[in-house]
Scaffold this motif. Structure first.
Motif, short mmCIF file in Angstrom:
data_model
loop_
_atom_site.label_atom_id
_atom_site.label_comp_id
_atom_site.label_asym_id
_atom_site.label_seq_id
_atom_site.Cartn_x
_atom_site.Cartn_y
_atom_site.Cartn_z
N ASN A 93 0.84 -1.21 0.00
CA ASN A 93 0.00 0.00 0.00
C ASN A 93 0.87 1.25 0.00
OD1 ASN A 93 -2.22 -1.56 0.02
ND2 ASN A 93 -2.74 -1.23 2.18
N GLN A 95 -4.05 7.63 -4.28
CA GLN A 95 -4.74 7.59 -2.98
C GLN A 95 -6.03 6.78 -3.08
OE1 GLN A 95 -5.05 11.69 -1.89
NE2 GLN A 95 -2.85 11.98 -2.14
N ALA A 96 -6.72 6.95 -4.21
CA ALA A 96 -7.95 6.17 -4.39
C ALA A 96 -7.64 4.68 -4.42
CB ALA A 96 -8.63 6.59 -5.68
N VAL A 112 -5.07 3.18 -3.01
CA VAL A 112 -4.68 2.73 -1.67
C VAL A 112 -5.91 2.45 -0.82
CG1 VAL A 112 -3.66 3.48 0.48
CG2 VAL A 112 -2.41 3.75 -1.62
N LEU A 113 -6.91 3.34 -0.95
CA LEU A 113 -8.14 3.14 -0.17
C LEU A 113 -8.77 1.79 -0.52
CD1 LEU A 113 -10.01 6.53 0.00
CD2 LEU A 113 -9.11 5.15 1.84
N THR A 114 -8.91 1.53 -1.81
CA THR A 114 -9.51 0.27 -2.25
C THR A 114 -8.71 -0.91 -1.70
OG1 THR A 114 -9.97 1.44 -4.29
CG2 THR A 114 -10.40 -0.91 -4.27
N SER A 115 -7.38 -0.78 -1.83
CA SER A 115 -6.52 -1.87 -1.39
C SER A 115 -6.62 -2.09 0.11
CB SER A 115 -5.10 -1.53 -1.82
OG SER A 115 -4.19 -2.32 -1.17
N ILE A 116 -6.74 -1.00 0.88
CA ILE A 116 -6.85 -1.14 2.33
C ILE A 116 -8.14 -1.88 2.69
CG2 ILE A 116 -7.25 0.15 4.47
CD1 ILE A 116 -5.32 2.25 3.42
N VAL A 117 -9.22 -1.52 2.01
CA VAL A 117 -10.50 -2.16 2.29
C VAL A 117 -10.42 -3.66 2.02
CG1 VAL A 117 -12.90 -2.29 1.59
CG2 VAL A 117 -11.81 -0.08 1.83
#
Lengths: 556, 167
Positions: free
Chosen positions: B66, B95-96, B98-103
């Motif tokens: 990430n 950033q978008a 990373v958000l998806t990946s974190i979820v």
């Protein structure tokens, strides 16, 4: 209605269906109706798409953001064809699973604790899997492909470990960890792609990659192949598959065997043809490695199958082995070989799924999947024998079935290629085909042909196989026979799909209808540096050289 | 708006003063090192037998990746994408992603955690077992009187019977 509406629909339909089935989890009846309707509609939409995209790729820009800024869904002949075949398979497997759910609740399957499907969770998860598969096939950018993969993998984790029994947990933990690692590698590849090209849109990347330094490009290609190779179960990365698939319930194994590995093969096909066309020396080297791996996949897989006593495990090994044929076709990277690989993928999806469903029936009738504990089934249940024999001969590549046609196409492409390595692979393919025939005939002889011993008869469950289970299996076997009957048009379609892959401009033009003007570096750079076309490898500055390898092929 | 390939990566050049996405600066070395350390420790833990450690390894490695995505978006410090200004803005796409990946990481972490717990319920430990082929090979070797001790090997072909350790 514009055809662009159809693309989001194939992903949305199953997802909405999953939501509804989850909400009505108390009513198994409504769940079944919703799931069947949704997947039935998906088949219709996919069929419409197959016809539509024959005249050119259909592109949808989600949210009205044009490529390369927004999420782009692209359907060309390859993705539409794969989508159609997989949704047909999904419908058949769903029908089978429903019947199994009903039968098992009525019967005393509780006692056996082996093949019980908790239907309430099964339907939503199955539909999410369908959505993930559709999303992966339609993805027009690398990140969306990643998301599609994650969606289908996440639901596959749930399906594989369903019920949480000891055996499934053991197999599931290996499967999940391997899949997690492959996803991490894929995500790393996505990051490298973004850092080096500044875009993730596949068409856009195809135009930009020639400008990236060859070393970075090679690294990206290998990372992608590694990630997809694990998912597609190519030889050194295939050990997880025969261990994890057979423990799941028959309909789950069937859909995994048919679809999941093929999504990996599809991704290899898509990224290799679109992003790394073959005229570069570096890419040729990678393809040679891929050829060797294809050979090893075929041979190691089939030798594993020869050693097995359990039909489910044997089929899992033949699954690995036959992935090798598709990789062979992809790695030859010609138009004819690509067409043959596409045709083989379609054949393999239907036949492998059908075989696993039939094994589910054998387990029901004979009380076991071990070849040592089966026998005389041909006499006891002739219909079942026919249902096993037809797809088995199809898989082994006996004329006139699709397996024969697909193998023939790949072998022809190999002979046409003519390099020593290609000849070795041709020999390996023929050997694999013979060994496949040997394993399947052995299974046939032991389970169906040889007279049953008293012990076997005693174990045999003397009830008719429920009709609800037989009908979807017959349907799927008929689909594979239908593919044989209509092999001419289907093969021609696969050839046109291959043409669309090798000739990338149609795809890129469809995604960027106004041309790549303003989205490429080339025009600007050529003017700025007075048209110095640098061939990345000769700048001599090593990896970090700003090798702007200007490549004439993709100029708008 | 378009991108230029240069020695320091890609630069987005635009005629539109609204969006000057700054990606040309070399990212911070500290972050690159952190990515390396996270992924390395993650891989080490992934090779462990215990599912809980594997889970921790997955969390570390995916956090490392990430961070790598953020690095791909260029150096930090630029303004976020908001409103209209002529100063450089940071890349919103990274950033978008990373958000998806974190979820996704979060959901899978929960799932593997549940698997580890279930394994502990069943066996009292959460170690990943050998696969069937490994055990068959081991038994075969043992029968030929070579290295393995047959006493270690499970009885059935499937090995772990569900009744073992459940009580």
């Amino acid at each position: 209605m514009s055809p662009t509406v159809l693309l989001p629909l194939v992903v949305l339909l199953p997802l909405v269906g999953a939501g509804i089935t989850l909400a009505v989890h108390r009513s198994a009846f409504i769940q079944r109706v919703v799931a069947m309707t949704v997947l039935g509609l998906q088949v219709v939409v996919a069929a419409v798409l197959v016809v539509l995209v024959d005249s050119g790729p259909v592109v949808t820009y989600i949210g009205g953001w044009d490529a390369p800024v927004g999420v782009t869904l692209v359907a060309d002949r390859l993705s539409a064809l794969m989508l159609l075949v997989s949704s047909v398979v999904l419908v058949c497997v769903l029908g089978y699973a429903m019947a199994q759910g009903i039968v098992d609740r009525d019967a005393e399957a509780e006692a056996e604790k082996r093949d019980i499907l908790p239907v309430a969770v099964y339907h939503p998860t199955f539909l999410v899997l369908a959505a993930g598969v559709a999303c992966a096939f339609m993805a027009g950018d690398l990140f969306n492909l990643y998301v599609g993969f994650e969606v289908l993998l996440a639901s596959s984790y749930v399906l594989l470990t369903m019920g949480g029994t000891a055996q499934r947990l053991r197999a599931g933990s290996i499967y999940v960890v391997v899949a997690l690692v492959s996803s991490l590698i894929f995500l790393m590849a996505v990051t490298v792609a973004y850092a080096s090209t500044g875009t993730l849109n596949l068409a856009h990347m195809a135009a930009r990659l020639p400008e990236v330094s060859p070393a970075v490009r090679l690294g990206l290609q290998l990372l992608l192949l590694l990630g997809f190779g694990i998912k597609a179960a190519i030889f050194p990365l295939s050990a997880w598959l025969p261990d994890s698939y057979p423990t799941a319930p028959a309909p789950v194994t069937a859909v995994f065997a048919g679809l999941l590995t093929k999504v990996g093969v599809y991704s290899i096909l898509r990224t290799q043809t679109l992003l790394f066309p073959t005229h570069e020396a570096g890419e040729r080297r990678v393809l040679d490695v891929l050829l060797v791996l294809a050979l090893l996949t075929m041979l190691v897989g089939i030798l594993g199958a020869v050693a097995q006593d359990d039909i489910k495990r044997m089929l899992s090994f033949t699954l690995v082995s036959h992935i090798g044929y598709m990789v062979f076709g992809v790695a030859l990277a010609g138009e004819a070989s690509t067409a043959a690989a596409i045709f083989y993928a379609i054949h393999h999806i239907t036949v492998q799924t059908a075989l696993f469903l039939v094994v589910g029936l054998i387990e029901r009738r004979g009380g076991s999947t071990s070849l040592e504990r089966l026998g005389g089934l041909a006499k006891a249940s002739p219909g079942l024998a026919v249902l096993f024999f037809v797809p088995a001969m199809n898989l082994a590549g006996i004329p006139p079935f699709t397996g024969f046609l697909g193998k023939l196409g790949i072998l022809e492409a190999g002979v046409e290629n003519g390099s020593p390595l290609a000849w070795v692979l041709v020999a390996g393919s023929v050997l694999t085909s013979l060994l496949t025939l040997y394993t399947l005939i052995r299974a046939w002889n032991k389970a169906f042909w040889q007279p049953a011993s008293a012990e076997v008869v005693a174990r045999r469950v003397d009830v008719r196989v429920p009709r609800g289970l037989v009908i979807p299996t017959v349907a799927l076997v008929s689909v594979s026979l239908g593919l044989t009957v209509f092999a001419g048009p289907v093969y021609e379609y696969a050839e046109r799909a291959a043409l669309g892959l090798t000739n990338r401009t149609a795809y890129i033009d469809a995604v960027f209808p106004d041309g790549l003007e303003g989205w490429t570096v080339k025009d600007e750079e050529a003017v700025a540096s007075d048209g110095v076309a640098v061939d990345g490898e000769t700048t001599g500055d090593g990896v970090a050289s700003d090798g702007v390898a200007v490549d004439g092929e993709v100029s708008p | 708006m378009h991108w230029l390939a240069g020695s320091s990566g890609l630069v987005m050049v635009t005629d539109d003063p609204v969006a000057q996405i700054q990606t040309d600066r070399i990212p911070s070395l500290a972050l690159v090192l952190v990515v390396g350390i996270l992924v390395a420790t993650g891989v080490y833990l992934l090779l462990e037998r215990s599912l809980t450690r594997v889970l921790l390894g997955f969390v570390l490695a995916s956090n490392g990746i990430n961070l790598l995505i953020l690095l791909a978006g260029g150096a930090g410090g630029a303004a976020p994408i908001l409103g209209r200004s002529s100063e450089p803005i940071s890349d919103p796409l990274a950033q978008a992603m990373v958000l998806t990946s974190i979820v996704i990481t979060l959901a899978l972490t929960a799932f593997v955690g549940a698997m580890a717990y279930r394994s502990w319920q069943l066996y009292g430990h959460d170690e990943v077992q050998d696969d069937i082929e490994d055990r068959r090979v081991a038994r075969f070797m043992a029968e030929r009187g070579e290295d393995e001790d047959p006493a270690d090997l499970p009885e059935t072909a499937w090995g772990l019977d569900s009744d073992r350790g459940v009580a």
